[in-house]
Scaffold this active site. Structure first.
Site, PDB file in Angstrom:
ATOM      1  N   LYS A  28       0.844  -1.203   0.000  1.00  0.00           N
ATOM      2  CA  LYS A  28       0.000   0.000   0.000  1.00  0.00           C
ATOM      3  C   LYS A  28       0.870   1.241   0.000  1.00  0.00           C
ATOM      4  O   LYS A  28       2.053   1.232   0.390  1.00  0.00           O
ATOM      5  CB  LYS A  28      -0.933   0.019   1.216  1.00  0.00           C
ATOM      6  CG  LYS A  28      -0.265  -0.034   2.596  1.00  0.00           C
ATOM      7  CD  LYS A  28       0.254   1.293   3.120  1.00  0.00           C
ATOM      8  CE  LYS A  28       0.893   1.145   4.510  1.00  0.00           C
ATOM      9  NZ  LYS A  28       1.629   2.360   4.946  1.00  0.00           N
ATOM     10  N   ASP A  68      -2.775  -0.945  10.143  1.00  0.00           N
ATOM     11  CA  ASP A  68      -2.951  -1.102   8.699  1.00  0.00           C
ATOM     12  C   ASP A  68      -3.685  -2.377   8.308  1.00  0.00           C
ATOM     13  O   ASP A  68      -4.164  -2.486   7.175  1.00  0.00           O
ATOM     14  CB  ASP A  68      -1.587  -1.119   7.993  1.00  0.00           C
ATOM     15  CG  ASP A  68      -0.855   0.207   8.058  1.00  0.00           C
ATOM     16  OD1 ASP A  68      -1.508   1.219   8.390  1.00  0.00           O
ATOM     17  OD2 ASP A  68       0.346   0.233   7.783  1.00  0.00           O
TER      18      ASP A  68
END
Length: 272
Positions: A9, A127
């Site tokens: 990401k 996350d």
């Protein structure tokens, strides 16, 4: 055997506030997957094993937590094929853990509901829940409260993991953030982020997102000089990204940065 990619990401924005009572920081961040991925496989086993990457205790913790929540023995063998750089700010370990959770959950006779799986993911790290979703997301609270975002996906990404830079732990990065009173002005920066997101229609509009509060890098300026319309550090770093409208200048920038460290040319991804 169940197998799936575990994508990296970017934090297209990372606005950080004060330390909360739970020991975490308030954040507002924009998560975007990219097409750089580990691969994770899960299969039944007599005991819990994690092969392929000896340091990945997060996957082991994820599977142990899942087994406890489901009332079963942690009887899986996980295997990880690493491509995402470790401790670079790209979320590889979190993505591996979320992917292992999802794949192992699918092997259960009575899989946990998505809400319970997300709760386990939140307990593993800020996350991790993002990697159970699809598409870009706005993360608030500690980063685990997620809201889908409709953002453009038609651009190219150049990544640089610079050589010779000592990677500070994420905890140390936050300690330094607190030491310099980085949370001051959080509400204003969070409002700036909300306004920029509301106005984002085309890739170039992403340039208006506020910069990363935790980390900066001179390499971001170099990416801008090479034609990126936005460049910043992802997460706590040290990975730096540049966003480009077209492949040719992106590929040229990736080649130009190779003497500085490991580089990748990639694109946004919708799901792992």
């Amino acid at each position: 055997m169940n197998r799936a990619p575990a994508t990296a990401k970017l934090n297209l924005a990372l606005v950080v506030g004060a330390l909360r009572d739970d020991g975490r920081h308030e954040v507002a961040t924009v998560y975007q997957r990219i097409d750089l991925a580990d691969r994770v496989s899960i299969e039944p086993s007599a005991r819990l094993r994690v092969d392929g990457f000896a340091d990945d205790t997060l996957v082991r913790d994820a599977l142990t937590m899942l087994a406890g929540a489901a009332g079963v023995e942690p009887a899986w063998r996980a295997r990880i094929w690493k491509r995402v750089p470790v401790a670079g700010g790209l979320g590889g370990g979190s993505s591996d853990a979320a992917t292992a959770l999802r794949l192992a959950n699918a092997t259960l006779r009575e899989p946990l509901a998505p809400e319970r799986l997300r709760g386990l993911a939140a307990g593993l790290g800020a996350d991790v829940p993002f990697f159970l979703t699809s598409g870009p997301q706005l993360g608030t609270g500690t980063g685990t409260e997620l809201e889908p975002l409709d953002l453009p996906q038609d651009y190219w990404v150049v990544l640089l993991l610079p050589d010779g830079e000592t990677k500070a732990s994420t905890g140390d990065v936050y300690v330094e953030f607190d030491r310099r009173n980085g949370a001051e002005g959080f509400d204003e920066r969070r409002a700036q982020l909300a306004d920029a997101l509301a106005e984002t229609r085309r890739p170039r509009d992403l340039a208006a997102l506020p910069p990363n509060d935790l980390a900066s890098s001179p390499h971001a300026q170099r990416l801008l000089e090479l034609g990126a319309f936005r460049a910043d550090v992802s997460g706590a770093g040290p990975a730096v990204y540049g966003l480009f409208l077209h492949r040719a200048p992106a590929a040229a920038a990736e080649r130009a940065l190779r003497p500085l460290g490991r580089t990748w040319l990639t694109v946004p991804a919708w799901y792992g």
